[in-house]
Design a protein around this motif. Structure first.
Motif, PDB file in Angstrom:
ATOM      1  N   SER A  48       0.807  -1.224   0.000  1.00 11.74           N
ATOM      2  CA  SER A  48       0.000   0.000   0.000  1.00 11.74           C
ATOM      3  C   SER A  48       0.836   1.270   0.000  1.00 11.74           C
ATOM      4  O   SER A  48       0.367   2.321  -0.450  1.00 11.74           O
ATOM      5  N   ILE A  49       2.074   1.199   0.497  1.00 18.82           N
ATOM      6  CA  ILE A  49       2.930   2.392   0.475  1.00 18.82           C
ATOM      7  C   ILE A  49       3.317   2.715  -0.960  1.00 18.82           C
ATOM      8  O   ILE A  49       3.298   3.880  -1.375  1.00 18.82           O
ATOM      9  N   THR A  50       3.652   1.696  -1.739  1.00 16.41           N
ATOM     10  CA  THR A  50       3.905   1.907  -3.165  1.00 16.41           C
ATOM     11  C   THR A  50       2.640   2.356  -3.877  1.00 16.41           C
ATOM     12  O   THR A  50       2.672   3.248  -4.733  1.00 16.41           O
ATOM     13  N   GLN A  51       1.517   1.759  -3.522  1.00 14.69           N
ATOM     14  CA  GLN A  51       0.236   2.141  -4.128  1.00 14.69           C
ATOM     15  C   GLN A  51      -0.050   3.625  -3.891  1.00 14.69           C
ATOM     16  O   GLN A  51      -0.565   4.304  -4.775  1.00 14.69           O
ATOM     17  N   GLY A  52       0.295   4.132  -2.703  1.00 17.59           N
ATOM     18  CA  GLY A  52       0.131   5.554  -2.421  1.00 17.59           C
ATOM     19  C   GLY A  52      -0.908   5.881  -1.377  1.00 17.59           C
ATOM     20  O   GLY A  52      -1.422   7.000  -1.348  1.00 17.59           O
ATOM     21  N   MET A  53      -1.209   4.928  -0.499  1.00 16.49           N
ATOM     22  CA  MET A  53      -2.209   5.154   0.541  1.00 16.49           C
ATOM     23  C   MET A  53      -1.895   6.389   1.398  1.00 16.49           C
ATOM     24  O   MET A  53      -0.738   6.621   1.739  1.00 16.49           O
ATOM     25  N   ILE A  54      -2.911   7.132   1.717  1.00 19.14           N
ATOM     26  CA  ILE A  54      -3.021   8.344   2.531  1.00 19.14           C
ATOM     27  C   ILE A  54      -2.250   9.539   1.985  1.00 19.14           C
ATOM     28  O   ILE A  54      -2.212  10.588   2.620  1.00 19.14           O
ATOM     29  N   ALA A  55      -1.645   9.425   0.805  1.00 17.93           N
ATOM     30  CA  ALA A  55      -1.123  10.631   0.154  1.00 17.93           C
ATOM     31  C   ALA A  55      -2.301  11.545  -0.171  1.00 17.93           C
ATOM     32  O   ALA A  55      -3.398  11.073  -0.485  1.00 17.93           O
ATOM     33  N   GLU A  56      -2.095  12.852  -0.073  1.00 20.97           N
ATOM     34  CA  GLU A  56      -3.204  13.785  -0.309  1.00 20.97           C
ATOM     35  C   GLU A  56      -3.678  13.773  -1.760  1.00 20.97           C
ATOM     36  O   GLU A  56      -4.803  14.152  -2.053  1.00 20.97           O
ATOM     37  N   GLY A  57      -2.828  13.340  -2.659  1.00 19.72           N
ATOM     38  CA  GLY A  57      -3.197  13.240  -4.067  1.00 19.72           C
ATOM     39  C   GLY A  57      -2.282  12.267  -4.764  1.00 19.72           C
ATOM     40  O   GLY A  57      -1.170  12.009  -4.297  1.00 19.72           O
ATOM     41  N   PRO A  58      -2.715  11.678  -5.881  1.00 15.93           N
ATOM     42  CA  PRO A  58      -1.891  10.688  -6.581  1.00 15.93           C
ATOM     43  C   PRO A  58      -0.580  11.250  -7.109  1.00 15.93           C
ATOM     44  O   PRO A  58       0.362  10.500  -7.340  1.00 15.93           O
ATOM     45  N   GLY A  59      -0.499  12.571  -7.289  1.00 10.98           N
ATOM     46  CA  GLY A  59       0.745  13.171  -7.742  1.00 10.98           C
ATOM     47  C   GLY A  59       1.790  13.302  -6.654  1.00 10.98           C
ATOM     48  O   GLY A  59       2.930  13.675  -6.929  1.00 10.98           O
ATOM     49  N   SER A  60       1.401  12.994  -5.402  1.00 16.18           N
ATOM     50  CA  SER A  60       2.316  13.127  -4.272  1.00 16.18           C
ATOM     51  C   SER A  60       2.973  11.810  -3.871  1.00 16.18           C
ATOM     52  O   SER A  60       3.816  11.790  -2.985  1.00 16.18           O
ATOM     53  N   THR A  61       2.573  10.703  -4.479  1.00 14.59           N
ATOM     54  CA  THR A  61       3.092   9.398  -4.087  1.00 14.59           C
ATOM     55  C   THR A  61       4.558   9.241  -4.493  1.00 14.59           C
ATOM     56  O   THR A  61       5.085   9.990  -5.326  1.00 14.59           O
ATOM     57  N   LEU A  62       5.204   8.240  -3.917  1.00 15.75           N
ATOM     58  CA  LEU A  62       6.595   7.956  -4.275  1.00 15.75           C
ATOM     59  C   LEU A  62       6.725   7.697  -5.766  1.00 15.75           C
ATOM     60  O   LEU A  62       7.615   8.251  -6.428  1.00 15.75           O
ATOM     61  N   VAL A  63       5.857   6.852  -6.311  1.00 14.13           N
ATOM     62  CA  VAL A  63       5.991   6.446  -7.712  1.00 14.13           C
ATOM     63  C   VAL A  63       5.822   7.636  -8.651  1.00 14.13           C
ATOM     64  O   VAL A  63       6.565   7.789  -9.626  1.00 14.13           O
ATOM     65  N   ALA A  64       4.861   8.514  -8.372  1.00  9.63           N
ATOM     66  CA  ALA A  64       4.668   9.698  -9.207  1.00  9.63           C
ATOM     67  C   ALA A  64       5.889  10.615  -9.144  1.00  9.63           C
ATOM     68  O   ALA A  64       6.306  11.183 -10.161  1.00  9.63           O
ATOM     69  N   ARG A  65       6.459  10.757  -7.954  1.00 14.34           N
ATOM     70  CA  ARG A  65       7.640  11.614  -7.803  1.00 14.34           C
ATOM     71  C   ARG A  65       8.840  11.025  -8.548  1.00 14.34           C
ATOM     72  O   ARG A  65       9.613  11.760  -9.192  1.00 14.34           O
ATOM     73  N   LEU A  66       9.018   9.716  -8.477  1.00 16.86           N
ATOM     74  CA  LEU A  66      10.118   9.080  -9.205  1.00 16.86           C
ATOM     75  C   LEU A  66       9.928   9.231 -10.712  1.00 16.86           C
ATOM     76  O   LEU A  66      10.894   9.489 -11.442  1.00 16.86           O
ATOM     77  N   ALA A  67       8.700   9.052 -11.168  1.00 16.80           N
ATOM     78  CA  ALA A  67       8.430   9.171 -12.600  1.00 16.80           C
ATOM     79  C   ALA A  67       8.759  10.574 -13.109  1.00 16.80           C
ATOM     80  O   ALA A  67       9.331  10.729 -14.196  1.00 16.80           O
TER      81      ALA A  67
END
Length: 219
Positions: A48-67
């Motif tokens: 779920s951490i990779t998925q992006g749980m509890i991030a305020e928006g999908p653009g704030s997740t680890l994966v989005a930032r790496l991309a």
């Protein structure tokens, strides 16, 4: 707005619900062109951490930032509550990643199993990923800190002891073209970054991505 001005529009889809993009309406004088294809592709495997749980928006997740940082096309296959499981892998997906991140382990430890089978499952999973995509750069991130890390789980004892044993096991596996990163050091150990004790918030994801990128800067 000024005429004849090119704009780039990024659409971040939700990480926890399914959605359909029905239509995009443009002004009749506008022209829409396909965005430039990124030079690299990223496959993110994790919980779920990779998925992006509890991030305020999908653009704030680890994966989005790496991309964004690596200018990658990305396929995020993070799934809540998931663990190292070779049966979850689909080597026939029509996607050829240049980079693969693997970030499991926190749920494995929380299940309270004994240490030897947990390490065996983790190594088997990573070996299967390595065999399935031999050309990709593999980045394995061991679990992040969590607020109950001192709780004894089976014969693993603390989460930190599990993370140390996991790193040692995967390092000894001699996985080619693979980097193992100690997730314990990526986010400060404070509840202001982990509101529920497990998942990073936006500030936590900021530290996560920035420190991970810094540790990988020489690769």
């Amino acid at each position: 707005p000024a005429c004849n001005q090119e704009r780039k529009i990024c659409i971040y889809l939700p990480v926890t619900i399914a959605c359909d993009l029905v239509a995009i309406d443009l002004h009749q004088a506008s022209i829409c062109s396909e965005a430039e294809t990124p030079g690299k592709s990223l496959l993110a495997l994790g919980d779920s951490i990779t998925q992006g749980m509890i991030a305020e928006g999908p653009g704030s997740t680890l994966v989005a930032r790496l991309a964004r940082q690596w200018r990658c096309e990305v396929l995020n296959q993070g799934v809540g509550m998931h663990v190292f499981d070779v049966n979850s892998l689909d080597p026939d997906i029509p996607y050829m990643p240049d980079i693969i991140t693997i970030a499991y382990g926190t749920n494995d430890w929380a299940q309270g199993e004994t240490l030897p089978p947990l390490l065996e499952q983790a190594e088997s999973y990573c070996q299967k990923v390595r065999q399935s995509w031999p050309q990709a750069q593999l980045i394995i991130i061991t679990p992040l800190w969590r607020d109950n890390w001192q709780t004894s789980r089976g014969t693993c004892d603390t989460q930190r002891e599990y993370c140390t044993a996991l790193s040692q096991r995967l390092n000894n596996a001699n996985l080619i073209n693979t980097t193992i990163v100690d997730g314990w050091e990526l986010i400060p150990h404070h509840d202001q970054y982990f509101p529920d004790g497990v998942h990073p918030n936006n500030d936590g994801f900021h530290h996560y991505s920035a420190n991970l990128i810094r540790r990988l800067s020489g690769i």
